[in-house]
Scaffold this motif. Sequence first.
Motif, PDB file in Angstrom:
ATOM      1  N   SER A 129       2.172   1.595  -3.495  1.00  0.00           N
ATOM      2  CA  SER A 129       1.139   2.039  -4.434  1.00  0.00           C
ATOM      3  C   SER A 129       0.800   3.511  -4.223  1.00  0.00           C
ATOM      4  O   SER A 129       0.471   4.225  -5.174  1.00  0.00           O
ATOM      5  N   GLU A 168      -5.050   0.153  -6.853  1.00  0.00           N
ATOM      6  CA  GLU A 168      -4.171   0.501  -5.764  1.00  0.00           C
ATOM      7  C   GLU A 168      -3.128   1.519  -6.196  1.00  0.00           C
ATOM      8  O   GLU A 168      -2.662   2.308  -5.398  1.00  0.00           O
ATOM      9  N   ALA A 169      -2.744   1.487  -7.459  1.00  0.00           N
ATOM     10  CA  ALA A 169      -1.712   2.414  -7.922  1.00  0.00           C
ATOM     11  C   ALA A 169      -2.259   3.780  -8.230  1.00  0.00           C
ATOM     12  O   ALA A 169      -1.528   4.657  -8.630  1.00  0.00           O
ATOM     13  N   GLU A 222       1.037   6.360  -6.996  1.00  0.00           N
ATOM     14  CA  GLU A 222      -0.088   7.251  -7.279  1.00  0.00           C
ATOM     15  C   GLU A 222       0.345   8.707  -7.276  1.00  0.00           C
ATOM     16  O   GLU A 222      -0.106   9.502  -8.102  1.00  0.00           O
ATOM     17  N   CYS A 257       0.831  -1.214   0.000  1.00  0.00           N
ATOM     18  CA  CYS A 257       0.000   0.000   0.000  1.00  0.00           C
ATOM     19  C   CYS A 257       0.859   1.255   0.000  1.00  0.00           C
ATOM     20  O   CYS A 257       0.535   2.240  -0.684  1.00  0.00           O
ATOM     21  N   ARG A 275      -4.214  -4.017  -9.046  1.00  0.00           N
ATOM     22  CA  ARG A 275      -2.997  -3.212  -9.109  1.00  0.00           C
ATOM     23  C   ARG A 275      -3.285  -1.832  -9.652  1.00  0.00           C
ATOM     24  O   ARG A 275      -2.739  -0.846  -9.207  1.00  0.00           O
TER      25      ARG A 275
END
Length: 274
Positions: free
Chosen positions: A39, A235-236, A43, A36, A232
């Motif tokens: 990610s 989360e990204a 982000e 997390c 993925r």
Amino acid sequence: MNGELYLKDILHLVSQDLLIPVMIVLAALIVYAVFCVGSLVVEVIMERRHYRENVPRFVNAVYEADYSEVDDAIGQSGMLKHQKQALLTVSRNMGLPQTDLYALAKREVAGLDERYRRIAGRTDFASKVAPMFGLMGTLIPLGPGIVAMGQGDIDALSTSLLIAFDTTVAGLVAAAICLFVSRIRKAWYGKYLSAVEAAVTAVLEKADEAREAGVKLPHGYEAPAKRGDPARTDEAGLSNAGGPLPAQMGTTHRIPVSSQASSAMAGDATAATE
């Protein structure tokens, strides 16, 4: 008495057999917490740093644009790609009846809200279950440890206490990391959703203005089909950042919009920033 003894033995056997699964879950939660954090960094790099939308400026650009230039105003905004797609779905169907257009706008905003909630909900869930498993990992070895202390077995007592403390720390660390990531994302997504709501309102008012002026507006546009929603990508950080969208988005089709569509508009923006 025999029944009570058997019951105690069964409960003891079950609780001790749960220790290994609990430790495996805690290890998985630690790995997920690290994922997390990674990610979140992705982000920020791939999306957050490109988000440069000035909501008042965008709303003014929509108001000042010609009816045929609303799409250009959306494409040139600093919003994220999935936000632009939601706005384009509304703007390219401004020719729909008012009730259907408002229902479509609510559906698009609710879809973004659901997307944001789904992403933040994963870390929320992990932050809640991690302390539970940490507590289980603390209590399970304490029983044998107390028995060992009564028998003078210091080595067994030390091993039990070590497991208890390690599982407690693991659960708390995983929960703290996931809670931190969740809070940050909720704050971001609350701002995203507020910006989209303001933008959609501007487009709807532009459509009302055109309707009163008797201008014929387009309709029948349907957003391109999505290629799935892998964990993925979510989360990204929803993958794509700002930048102009291409003028043509493929073949258009009529969206089957119901006038009784759900009125679930986005919420939780205030709670996210607390």
